[in-house]
Design a protein around this motif. Structure first.
Motif, PDB file in Angstrom:
ATOM      1  N   TYR A  28      51.152   6.208 -53.496  1.00 24.00           N
ATOM      2  CA  TYR A  28      51.353   7.385 -53.891  1.00 24.00           C
ATOM      3  C   TYR A  28      53.049   7.908 -53.256  1.00 24.00           C
ATOM      4  CZ  TYR A  28      46.756   8.065 -52.863  1.00 24.00           C
ATOM      5  OH  TYR A  28      44.547   8.092 -52.704  1.00 24.00           O
ATOM      6  N   PRO A  29      53.863   7.079 -54.499  1.00 20.39           N
ATOM      7  CA  PRO A  29      54.947   7.125 -54.429  1.00 20.39           C
ATOM      8  C   PRO A  29      55.936   8.752 -54.705  1.00 20.39           C
ATOM      9  CG  PRO A  29      54.461   6.110 -56.120  1.00 20.39           C
ATOM     10  CD  PRO A  29      53.274   5.994 -56.086  1.00 20.39           C
ATOM     11  N   GLU A  30      55.413   9.782 -54.840  1.00 21.16           N
ATOM     12  CA  GLU A  30      56.061  11.202 -54.899  1.00 21.16           C
ATOM     13  C   GLU A  30      55.652  11.354 -53.226  1.00 21.16           C
ATOM     14  OE1 GLU A  30      51.653  11.236 -55.601  1.00 21.16           O
ATOM     15  OE2 GLU A  30      52.743   9.806 -56.382  1.00 21.16           O
ATOM     16  N   ILE A  31      55.063  11.393 -52.559  1.00 17.49           N
ATOM     17  CA  ILE A  31      54.049  11.217 -51.018  1.00 17.49           C
ATOM     18  C   ILE A  31      55.314  10.780 -50.467  1.00 17.49           C
ATOM     19  CG2 ILE A  31      52.662  11.537 -48.972  1.00 17.49           C
ATOM     20  CD1 ILE A  31      50.840  11.870 -50.627  1.00 17.49           C
ATOM     21  N   GLN A  32      55.977   9.516 -50.573  1.00 19.22           N
ATOM     22  CA  GLN A  32      56.507   8.874 -49.696  1.00 19.22           C
ATOM     23  C   GLN A  32      58.126   9.378 -49.938  1.00 19.22           C
ATOM     24  OE1 GLN A  32      58.246   3.481 -49.474  1.00 19.22           O
ATOM     25  NE2 GLN A  32      56.458   4.276 -51.204  1.00 19.22           N
ATOM     26  N   VAL A  48      58.276  12.533 -48.151  1.00 20.71           N
ATOM     27  CA  VAL A  48      58.607  11.918 -46.565  1.00 20.71           C
ATOM     28  C   VAL A  48      60.226  11.548 -46.387  1.00 20.71           C
ATOM     29  CG1 VAL A  48      58.143  10.675 -44.884  1.00 20.71           C
ATOM     30  CG2 VAL A  48      55.866  11.063 -45.466  1.00 20.71           C
ATOM     31  N   GLN A  49      60.331  11.080 -47.049  1.00 23.49           N
ATOM     32  CA  GLN A  49      61.644  10.621 -47.038  1.00 23.49           C
ATOM     33  C   GLN A  49      62.958  11.801 -46.635  1.00 23.49           C
ATOM     34  OE1 GLN A  49      61.780   6.960 -50.206  1.00 23.49           O
ATOM     35  NE2 GLN A  49      61.323   5.846 -48.576  1.00 23.49           N
ATOM     36  N   GLU A  88      53.445   5.889 -31.094  1.00 22.76           N
ATOM     37  CA  GLU A  88      54.112   4.326 -32.210  1.00 22.76           C
ATOM     38  C   GLU A  88      53.679   4.496 -33.794  1.00 22.76           C
ATOM     39  OE1 GLU A  88      52.132   0.904 -29.037  1.00 22.76           O
ATOM     40  OE2 GLU A  88      51.219   2.119 -29.441  1.00 22.76           O
ATOM     41  N   LEU A  89      52.595   5.588 -33.935  1.00 19.09           N
ATOM     42  CA  LEU A  89      52.793   5.562 -35.544  1.00 19.09           C
ATOM     43  C   LEU A  89      53.454   6.820 -35.740  1.00 19.09           C
ATOM     44  CD1 LEU A  89      48.884   6.707 -35.896  1.00 19.09           C
ATOM     45  CD2 LEU A  89      49.877   4.639 -36.041  1.00 19.09           C
ATOM     46  N   PHE A  90      54.285   7.845 -34.815  1.00 23.68           N
ATOM     47  CA  PHE A  90      55.454   8.746 -35.483  1.00 23.68           C
ATOM     48  C   PHE A  90      57.016   7.351 -35.824  1.00 23.68           C
ATOM     49  CE2 PHE A  90      59.215  10.890 -34.915  1.00 23.68           C
ATOM     50  CZ  PHE A  90      58.600  12.248 -36.116  1.00 23.68           C
ATOM     51  N   LEU A  91      56.777   7.025 -34.568  1.00 20.29           N
ATOM     52  CA  LEU A  91      58.644   6.350 -34.438  1.00 20.29           C
ATOM     53  C   LEU A  91      58.701   5.089 -35.437  1.00 20.29           C
ATOM     54  CD1 LEU A  91      59.366   6.931 -30.650  1.00 20.29           C
ATOM     55  CD2 LEU A  91      60.398   7.997 -32.648  1.00 20.29           C
ATOM     56  N   PHE A  92      57.566   4.407 -34.934  1.00 26.61           N
ATOM     57  CA  PHE A  92      57.348   3.453 -36.520  1.00 26.61           C
ATOM     58  C   PHE A  92      57.578   3.487 -37.457  1.00 26.61           C
ATOM     59  CE2 PHE A  92      54.912   0.561 -33.019  1.00 26.61           C
ATOM     60  CZ  PHE A  92      56.246  -0.092 -33.143  1.00 26.61           C
ATOM     61  N   LEU A  93      56.697   3.987 -38.456  1.00 23.17           N
ATOM     62  CA  LEU A  93      56.351   4.644 -39.242  1.00 23.17           C
ATOM     63  C   LEU A  93      58.215   5.629 -40.090  1.00 23.17           C
ATOM     64  CD1 LEU A  93      52.796   5.697 -39.761  1.00 23.17           C
ATOM     65  CD2 LEU A  93      53.861   3.773 -41.319  1.00 23.17           C
ATOM     66  N   THR A  94      58.564   6.416 -39.364  1.00 22.47           N
ATOM     67  CA  THR A  94      59.581   7.462 -39.994  1.00 22.47           C
ATOM     68  C   THR A  94      60.373   6.526 -39.445  1.00 22.47           C
ATOM     69  OG1 THR A  94      59.647   7.686 -37.360  1.00 22.47           O
ATOM     70  CG2 THR A  94      59.104   9.403 -39.003  1.00 22.47           C
ATOM     71  N   SER A  95      60.845   5.566 -38.607  1.00 25.50           N
ATOM     72  CA  SER A  95      61.475   4.419 -38.936  1.00 25.50           C
ATOM     73  C   SER A  95      61.769   3.313 -40.385  1.00 25.50           C
ATOM     74  CB  SER A  95      61.774   3.010 -37.514  1.00 25.50           C
ATOM     75  OG  SER A  95      61.940   4.039 -36.015  1.00 25.50           O
TER      76      SER A  95
END
Length: 495
Positions: free
Chosen positions: A323-327, A330-331, A451-458
């Motif tokens: 779902y690139p539109e969701i990506q 988020v970015q 971990e989920l928040f920091l790894f994924l947002t990074s």
């Protein structure tokens, strides 16, 4: 000659009759021994001797059986009865409302062979309370020290992003993600991390992933029907046990190194602190503080702190590619709140409701531990009008909670809106139970959420993710004890 034929026929009839009588006698014993008590949960009719061993134990089969027999139903696995509980309301009743009723671990042969009823996950009673209290206290203490978890995850995120950047062309991220997440719990348990090029440690991670996958397959679970027989015949269960033997040897080597360099006045990590606790607890042998329990508690910490979180991040990257539109959304939120000049911090999370919603929806749709870990009532219990005797194996179908049609607007669709209110702010949902609930709730929930928040947002701050050329992205996962994405290859584009 006719007399010989008659004599032979007479002997044959006698032999056949004996076999029939023996079979009928054993069948009668099986029926009597496995007769359900009054008001026991219903289920499909079991076969003599083996029960419902040909009924799949995957969460989709369990969901279908729940539709047919109700939210509480039973299967017979050999001579053991297993009760399955589905749907948010009934799972909540079992784990939260009846808080003390389903807090024990049953003696499942396959897990008994590995964990021996010891450690953090498999133990019961006083031992479990003392082991969990010690681990929980140490995790809280560790997060308050000079190098808290947040800093450790931030530093590991840098290593992980650099490793992703070094990849040339499409690659499978599974092992790198496992290594990164394992390094967080390794820092706590062993006092150090492992380089991504450490071949021995990567082999341990591969063996562990394989063992966890094998432990949930129907073929391996046949071990629980006749463990005395299956101990001596080949099959996937033997591969699983062999893997755990190597993993335990690796952990035992770490413990030996710690014993040799231990300074009781200055424990460096969980193993050191546990070794000190063994000396303190000599007067309370029932608490289980000894070298065997240390080994198995370390296995619990290592596995629980690696597999589920790394698998959830795998799902997260898969969903972002699907779902690139969701990506992009988020970015955009990352760029607006954090920018590109600094790393994400936990304090950013309240200001990033959309990212938080996407992570929660990843956990919901990822459905990483669909059937949870087995439990059993510590006393005779009634649930939903059904009688469940003490010691019965009970499985809470967490998948049915995360996909409950009465709780989620679009349960079968990846929809971050499940966790957003009308103003676009993050909202909690009662039926969000990926970590289970009650007294056996996942001990590492808070660490996993960090971990989920920091790894994924990074990762999403640094890269845009897309499938490799010709890669067909499938949302059909692979089911073992955990539910993981099918292997995929991805490309990363620096932002």
């Amino acid at each position: 000659m006719p007399a010989m034929i008659v004599h032979y026929l007479f002997d044959y009839i006698n032999f056949t009759s004996c076999l029939v009588i023996i079979f009928l006698f054993l069948l009668l014993i099986d029926v009597i021994r496995n007769k359900n008590p009054p008001r026991f949960p219903p289920g499909p009719r079991p076969l003599p001797f083996v029960g419902n061993v040909f009924t799949g134990l995957d969460f989709r089969t369990i969901n279908k059986l729940a539709e047919e027999y109700g939210e509480i139903f039973s299967l017979r696995w050999g001579s053991d009865k297993v009760v399955f509980i589905s749907g948010y309301k009934m799972v909540k009743e079992a784990l939260i409302t009846q808080l003390d009723s389903f807090a024990d671990r049953p003696a499942v042969p396959m897990f008994e062979k590995i964990f021996q009823g010891l450690g953090l996950i498999a133990s019961n009673g006083h031992m479990w309370k003392m082991q969990r209290k010690f681990a929980s206290s140490y995790l809280r203490y560790s997060s308050d020290r000079q190098k808290p978890f947040e800093l450790s995850i931030q530093q590991e995120s840098i290593f992980l992003c650099d490793a992703f950047k070094d990849e040339r062309g499409p690659f499978d991220p599974q092992l790198l993600l496992s290594n990164a997440v394992a390094n967080i719990i390794s820092s706590v348990v062993f006092g150090h991390r492992f380089d991504y090029h450490d071949g021995h440690f990567q082999n341990i991670l591969r063996l562990d992933t394989e063992a966890i996958a094998l432990s949930g397959t129907t073929q391996t679970r046949l071990y629980d029907v006749l463990p005395c027989l299956f101990d001596h015949i080949p099959g996937p269960h033997q591969k699983m046990f062999a893997n755990y033997k190597i993993i335990l040897a690796f952990l035992n080597d770490e413990i030996k190194k710690h014993k040799e360099s231990l300074d009781p006045s200055d424990p460096r990590d969980y193993i050191d602190a546990y070794l000190v606790e063994i000396e303190k607890r000599k007067s309370d042998p029932e608490a289980g503080f000894n070298m065997t329990t240390l080994l198995l508690a370390t296995l619990d910490m290592f596995e629980a702190g690696t597999e589920t979180t790394a698998t959830t991040i795998q799902w997260g990257l898969l969903f972002m590619m699907k779902y690139p539109e969701i990506q992009k959304k988020v970015q955009a939120e990352i760029d607006r709140v954090i920018g590109q000049s600094r790393q994400p911090v936990l304090a950013d999370r309240p200001n990033m409701p959309y990212t938080d919603a996407v992570i929660h929806e990843t956990q919901r749709m990822g459905n990483v531990v669909p059937l949870g870990a087995p439990k059993s009532p510590s006393k005779d219990t009634t649930l939903g009008g059904y009688f469940i005797p003490k010691g019965t194996v009970v499985t809470t179908n967490l998948s049915s909670v995360l996909y409950d049609k009465n709780e989620w607007e679009t349960p079968d669709t990846f929809n971050p809106g499940h966790f957003l209110d009308e103003q676009g702010q993050f909202r909690k949902r009662d039926a969000f139970l990926p970590f289970s609930a009650g007294k056996r709730v996942c001990l590492g929930e808070q660490l996993a959420r960090m971990e989920l928040f920091l790894f994924l947002t990074s990762l999403l701050q640094r890269f845009t993710f897309s499938p490799g050329p010709g890669e067909e992205l499938s949302l059909e996962g692979q089911l073992g004890f955990t539910y993981a994405p099918s292997p995929y290859r991805m490309c990363v584009t620096p932002r």
